[in-house]
Motif scaffolding. Sequence first.
Motif, PDB file in Angstrom:
ATOM      1  N   TYR A   1       6.708  64.416  10.331  1.00 62.72           N
ATOM      2  CA  TYR A   1       6.718  63.782  11.411  1.00 62.72           C
ATOM      3  C   TYR A   1       5.117  64.164  11.455  1.00 62.72           C
ATOM      4  O   TYR A   1       4.609  64.433  10.747  1.00 62.72           O
ATOM      5  CB  TYR A   1       6.985  65.373  12.366  1.00 62.72           C
ATOM      6  CG  TYR A   1       8.037  65.423  12.734  1.00 62.72           C
ATOM      7  CD1 TYR A   1       9.184  65.071  13.411  1.00 62.72           C
ATOM      8  CD2 TYR A   1       8.781  66.790  12.420  1.00 62.72           C
ATOM      9  CE1 TYR A   1      10.471  65.399  13.580  1.00 62.72           C
ATOM     10  CE2 TYR A   1       9.866  67.242  12.565  1.00 62.72           C
ATOM     11  CZ  TYR A   1      10.922  66.945  13.382  1.00 62.72           C
ATOM     12  OH  TYR A   1      12.287  66.424  13.734  1.00 62.72           O
ATOM     13  N   SER A   2       4.710  62.832  11.965  1.00 61.25           N
ATOM     14  CA  SER A   2       3.130  62.584  12.143  1.00 61.25           C
ATOM     15  C   SER A   2       3.218  62.124  13.548  1.00 61.25           C
ATOM     16  O   SER A   2       3.979  62.072  14.078  1.00 61.25           O
ATOM     17  CB  SER A   2       2.928  61.159  11.504  1.00 61.25           C
ATOM     18  OG  SER A   2       2.816  59.943  12.108  1.00 61.25           O
ATOM     19  N   ALA A   3       1.835  61.537  14.284  1.00 60.42           N
ATOM     20  CA  ALA A   3       1.428  61.910  15.858  1.00 60.42           C
ATOM     21  C   ALA A   3       2.451  60.069  16.234  1.00 60.42           C
ATOM     22  O   ALA A   3       2.641  60.739  17.216  1.00 60.42           O
ATOM     23  CB  ALA A   3       0.144  61.150  16.202  1.00 60.42           C
ATOM     24  N   LYS A   4       2.573  59.431  15.619  1.00 64.27           N
ATOM     25  CA  LYS A   4       3.223  58.051  15.848  1.00 64.27           C
ATOM     26  C   LYS A   4       4.614  57.601  15.221  1.00 64.27           C
ATOM     27  O   LYS A   4       5.224  56.916  15.929  1.00 64.27           O
ATOM     28  CB  LYS A   4       1.816  56.918  14.845  1.00 64.27           C
ATOM     29  CG  LYS A   4       0.932  56.717  15.822  1.00 64.27           C
ATOM     30  CD  LYS A   4       0.188  55.644  15.194  1.00 64.27           C
ATOM     31  CE  LYS A   4      -1.263  55.336  16.082  1.00 64.27           C
ATOM     32  NZ  LYS A   4      -1.567  55.000  17.594  1.00 64.27           N
ATOM     33  N   PHE A   5       4.610  58.396  14.302  1.00 64.65           N
ATOM     34  CA  PHE A   5       6.370  58.316  14.057  1.00 64.65           C
ATOM     35  C   PHE A   5       6.835  59.141  13.357  1.00 64.65           C
ATOM     36  O   PHE A   5       6.002  60.587  12.964  1.00 64.65           O
ATOM     37  CB  PHE A   5       6.594  56.866  12.960  1.00 64.65           C
ATOM     38  CG  PHE A   5       5.704  57.532  11.841  1.00 64.65           C
ATOM     39  CD1 PHE A   5       6.630  58.229  10.115  1.00 64.65           C
ATOM     40  CD2 PHE A   5       4.513  57.368  11.240  1.00 64.65           C
ATOM     41  CE1 PHE A   5       5.917  58.140   9.168  1.00 64.65           C
ATOM     42  CE2 PHE A   5       3.542  57.715  10.193  1.00 64.65           C
ATOM     43  CZ  PHE A   5       4.979  58.147   8.817  1.00 64.65           C
ATOM     44  N   GLY A   6       8.568  59.064  13.293  1.00 65.06           N
ATOM     45  CA  GLY A   6       8.958  60.370  12.736  1.00 65.06           C
ATOM     46  C   GLY A   6       9.883  59.862  11.787  1.00 65.06           C
ATOM     47  O   GLY A   6      10.746  58.734  11.872  1.00 65.06           O
ATOM     48  N   VAL A   7      10.472  60.551  10.803  1.00 66.49           N
ATOM     49  CA  VAL A   7      11.811  59.580   9.908  1.00 66.49           C
ATOM     50  C   VAL A   7      12.674  60.963   9.605  1.00 66.49           C
ATOM     51  O   VAL A   7      11.582  61.937   9.493  1.00 66.49           O
ATOM     52  CB  VAL A   7      11.109  59.129   8.256  1.00 66.49           C
ATOM     53  CG1 VAL A   7      12.055  59.226   7.176  1.00 66.49           C
ATOM     54  CG2 VAL A   7       9.913  58.405   8.426  1.00 66.49           C
ATOM     55  N   ASP A   8      13.705  60.954   9.539  1.00 62.68           N
ATOM     56  CA  ASP A   8      14.989  62.084   9.275  1.00 62.68           C
ATOM     57  C   ASP A   8      15.746  61.567   8.034  1.00 62.68           C
ATOM     58  O   ASP A   8      16.612  60.406   8.198  1.00 62.68           O
ATOM     59  CB  ASP A   8      15.643  62.509  10.027  1.00 62.68           C
ATOM     60  CG  ASP A   8      14.787  63.052  11.452  1.00 62.68           C
ATOM     61  OD1 ASP A   8      13.499  63.661  11.655  1.00 62.68           O
ATOM     62  OD2 ASP A   8      15.121  62.400  12.361  1.00 62.68           O
ATOM     63  N   LEU A   9      15.807  61.735   7.080  1.00 61.42           N
ATOM     64  CA  LEU A   9      17.187  61.977   6.154  1.00 61.42           C
ATOM     65  C   LEU A   9      18.168  63.142   6.249  1.00 61.42           C
ATOM     66  O   LEU A   9      17.452  64.609   6.188  1.00 61.42           O
ATOM     67  CB  LEU A   9      15.974  61.500   4.962  1.00 61.42           C
ATOM     68  CG  LEU A   9      15.592  60.628   4.194  1.00 61.42           C
ATOM     69  CD1 LEU A   9      14.874  60.408   3.643  1.00 61.42           C
ATOM     70  CD2 LEU A   9      16.637  59.063   4.610  1.00 61.42           C
ATOM     71  N   TYR A  10      18.983  62.347   5.546  1.00 61.07           N
ATOM     72  CA  TYR A  10      19.942  64.449   5.771  1.00 61.07           C
ATOM     73  C   TYR A  10      20.924  63.449   4.826  1.00 61.07           C
ATOM     74  O   TYR A  10      21.365  62.630   4.902  1.00 61.07           O
ATOM     75  CB  TYR A  10      20.417  64.163   7.404  1.00 61.07           C
ATOM     76  CG  TYR A  10      21.154  63.109   8.201  1.00 61.07           C
ATOM     77  CD1 TYR A  10      22.330  62.457   8.248  1.00 61.07           C
ATOM     78  CD2 TYR A  10      20.215  62.433   8.877  1.00 61.07           C
ATOM     79  CE1 TYR A  10      22.836  61.558   9.169  1.00 61.07           C
ATOM     80  CE2 TYR A  10      20.616  61.170   9.681  1.00 61.07           C
ATOM     81  CZ  TYR A  10      22.212  60.977   9.841  1.00 61.07           C
ATOM     82  OH  TYR A  10      22.831  60.167  10.347  1.00 61.07           O
ATOM     83  N   TYR A  11      21.568  64.472   4.689  1.00 59.36           N
ATOM     84  CA  TYR A  11      23.496  64.753   3.923  1.00 59.36           C
ATOM     85  C   TYR A  11      24.002  66.081   4.410  1.00 59.36           C
ATOM     86  O   TYR A  11      23.604  67.195   4.581  1.00 59.36           O
ATOM     87  CB  TYR A  11      22.341  64.582   2.545  1.00 59.36           C
ATOM     88  CG  TYR A  11      24.531  64.894   1.852  1.00 59.36           C
ATOM     89  CD1 TYR A  11      25.261  63.444   1.461  1.00 59.36           C
ATOM     90  CD2 TYR A  11      24.404  66.289   1.539  1.00 59.36           C
ATOM     91  CE1 TYR A  11      26.593  63.585   1.131  1.00 59.36           C
ATOM     92  CE2 TYR A  11      26.064  66.308   0.349  1.00 59.36           C
ATOM     93  CZ  TYR A  11      26.756  64.815   0.177  1.00 59.36           C
ATOM     94  OH  TYR A  11      27.634  64.849  -0.374  1.00 59.36           O
TER      95      TYR A  11
END
Length: 382
Positions: A153-163
């Motif tokens: 998580y950053s102020a401008k974007f987010g990334v989720d990786l999951y399995y």
Amino acid sequence: MSARILLVSATILFLLIPCLLKAQNEEKECVQTAISDSLNCLSDLKYDNQTSPFKKFFNRSVEWFNATDTNYIQPNKYNLTMMLEQSTWFEHYRLSGTGENGNQLLGFAPKVNTKLGVYFGWRWIFLGYSFDLASLFKKEREKPRTEMVFNLYSAKFGVDLYYRKTGSNFRITTCKNFDNAEKYIGTNFNGFNSKIKGLNAYYIFNSEKYSYPAAYSQSTNQKKSCGSLMAGFAFSQHDITLDQSKLPQEIKDQIRPSLNFNKLAYTDFNLSLGYGYNWVFAKNCLLNISLLPAIGYKKARINDTPTTPNSDWTQWVKDINFDLITRAGITWNNSKYYVGATLILHTYDYRKDNFSMTNSFGSLKIYAGFNFWKRKQYRRPE
């Protein structure tokens, strides 16, 4: 219609958090890795005339991605954090096959269980491990179930990786248009398995005033209520197997050809556009709800056979379906101590002419923790 029903259900689910502890889930093991506050520690780096151009560019890029309005968002003042978390992971699969006398429906979901986890964080790195206490006292060992998550998580974007990989502890939750269907509700069924892996990435347009990490990683504090449009991209692969030989004999005798499959695999690409809102309803108290409806393109194989002929270029339109990502969070955070709960729900809708499937998975987490070791710039001068 199914997406609307799931949307309303998810909202009600969040408002009834005490009841949710009895919701669906059982896990054997889970490893969770989360990265929050997205490289804020790197923005502390100073550079002068001797700093290389590349380093200047990198540091300024980090500062740009994390730029916030301090009238709305208070940054994290500490280097380290410790957190205790109780989590409930749940999922549900609903299969529908068409017919002259109405659709046949079969639904499957795992048994209920919760897990306990301990997590330790240093600025933007957050690591931990959770385990199932109930499984330690079971004599019969069930097939392991695995959940691994990586968040940034950053102020401008987010990334989720999951399995995610399911275990062997499912039950029949829906049975319709079968003779004596009602008596099979709640029947144990160990012939259903699924694996899901994927990536979600999203961009927050009003990031200077709206903080996603304030609700989901406790790394900042939202001081004033604010919302933002969000856009995202997601990719996921789903592998589902159904061992029909383990179904009750009466169901096997009546099942329609459209539900008569052993393996379903599909790849999903989707684009989403939604909105999130942080409501500061009291001092240090925050409620967040965000919804990202998505339009998805799903390419599938049933029993290792493509559902859409490669030679028919017009059929790709039928592979477009709709998905939904729902997030809700409530937290109290005075910068030193914090406590709260989050609900995250992913819903995927797959439809063909004579077959459809809606599968959803998510998590409810209740947590409490504290921060310590203040950053240098926030320490009082001696």
